[in-house]
Motif scaffolding. Structure first.
Motif, short mmCIF file in Angstrom:
data_model
loop_
_atom_site.label_atom_id
_atom_site.label_comp_id
_atom_site.label_asym_id
_atom_site.label_seq_id
_atom_site.Cartn_x
_atom_site.Cartn_y
_atom_site.Cartn_z
N UNK A 164 -3.16 0.15 -3.66
CA UNK A 164 -2.97 -1.08 -2.91
C UNK A 164 -2.27 -2.16 -3.74
N UNK A 208 -4.61 6.76 -2.93
CA UNK A 208 -3.80 5.65 -2.46
C UNK A 208 -3.83 4.52 -3.46
N UNK A 233 0.82 -1.21 0.00
CA UNK A 233 0.00 0.00 0.00
C UNK A 233 0.85 1.25 0.00
N UNK A 291 2.16 -2.17 4.88
CA UNK A 291 1.99 -3.54 4.43
C UNK A 291 0.53 -3.83 4.11
N UNK A 292 0.29 -4.84 3.29
CA UNK A 292 -1.07 -5.34 3.08
C UNK A 292 -1.64 -5.72 4.44
N UNK A 293 -2.82 -5.20 4.76
CA UNK A 293 -3.47 -5.41 6.05
C UNK A 293 -2.66 -4.85 7.23
N UNK A 294 -1.67 -4.04 6.92
CA UNK A 294 -0.89 -3.43 7.99
C UNK A 294 -1.56 -2.17 8.50
N UNK A 295 -1.39 -1.90 9.77
CA UNK A 295 -1.97 -0.70 10.36
C UNK A 295 -1.02 0.49 10.31
N UNK A 296 0.25 0.23 10.53
CA UNK A 296 1.19 1.34 10.61
C UNK A 296 1.55 1.85 9.23
N UNK A 297 1.47 3.15 9.07
CA UNK A 297 1.91 3.79 7.84
C UNK A 297 3.24 4.48 8.11
#
Lengths: 112, 115
Positions: free
Chosen positions: A50, A48, A31, A95-101
């Motif tokens: 993905x 954005x 992402x 990351x894919x399905x990651x929370x931290x940007x």
């Protein structure tokens, strides 16, 4: 160490010019995001992506477009710059399905 | 419309004091509430985050308090230090079906800790 880099720290352009802002991440993240940051408004999502060649509009996409030809690179394009696009532009990845940007240092764009 | 409201806009605290920044959200579908810290000339970086199934999370001097019924959460910085001077953003998000997390940010709080 995670790294998001942006092509320019400062940019000055004229009204009507086509502007390219480049972002590269070395974390193999799926992402990628483009935000603009304005005082009192926080960070607002422009576009954005993905996946390669995939893009989704954020909250303020008008006047902007994006390109993602490679996984690590996400470009923001101002087709015809206007003075109200003077702002700080921040790129981020996750990351894919990651929370931290993870954010780059930003590009301060001034349109005269 | 602003889905995450943050206050105050700016905050001055003496060294050793407690800094408190508040946020309120509207969408009950949000399931992740991070705080980001931004130093001048840098991009924001994740400081601490919480999910709505807990009421408090502490990491060192930083604590998030979460009130699900009131739809509010706050950041507490204990023993504030001059090095904590930065802009703080709260955010809220919900993971979408595409596998990405769309963050909605608050307007930011500029914290100055005076020695």
């Amino acid at each position: 160490d995670v790294k998001v880099t942006q092509s320019s720290r400062y940019l000055v352009k004229r009204t009507g010019e086509k502007v390219f802002l480049e972002c590269v991440q070395d974390m193999d993240h799926e992402n990628m995001f483009w935000y603009r940051q304005d005082p009192g408004l926080g960070l607002r999502l422009i576009y954005f992506s993905y996946d390669v060649k995939m893009k989704e509009k954020g909250d303020i996409p008008e006047g902007y477009s994006v390109s993602r030809e490679k996984k690590e690179r996400f470009s923001l394009i101002l087709e015809s710059a206007s003075t109200n696009q003077t702002s700080m532009y921040l790129c981020a990845s996750s990351l894919y399905r990651g929370n931290e940007q993870f954010f780059g240092p930003g590009t301060r764009l001034t349109v005269l | 419309q602003q889905q995450v409201k943050q206050s105050p806009q700016s905050l001055i605290v003496q060294k050793g004091g407690i800094s408190i920044i508040n946020c309120a959200y509207e969408n009950t579908a949000f399931d992740y509430f991070p705080w980001y810290q931004q130093f001048p000339g840098k991009g924001p970086a994740l400081l601490i985050a919480i999910r709505p199934d807990v009421s408090e999370k502490k990491e060192g001097r930083f604590t998030i308090s979460f009130n699900k019924s009131a739809k509010q959460f706050s950041l507490h910085i204990m023993d504030s230090q001059p090095g904590d001077s930065a802009t703080y953003f709260c955010a809220a998000s919900k993971q979408l079906r595409g596998g990405y997390n769309k963050l909605i940010f608050g307007a930011g709080t500029r914290l100055a800790v005076h020695p």
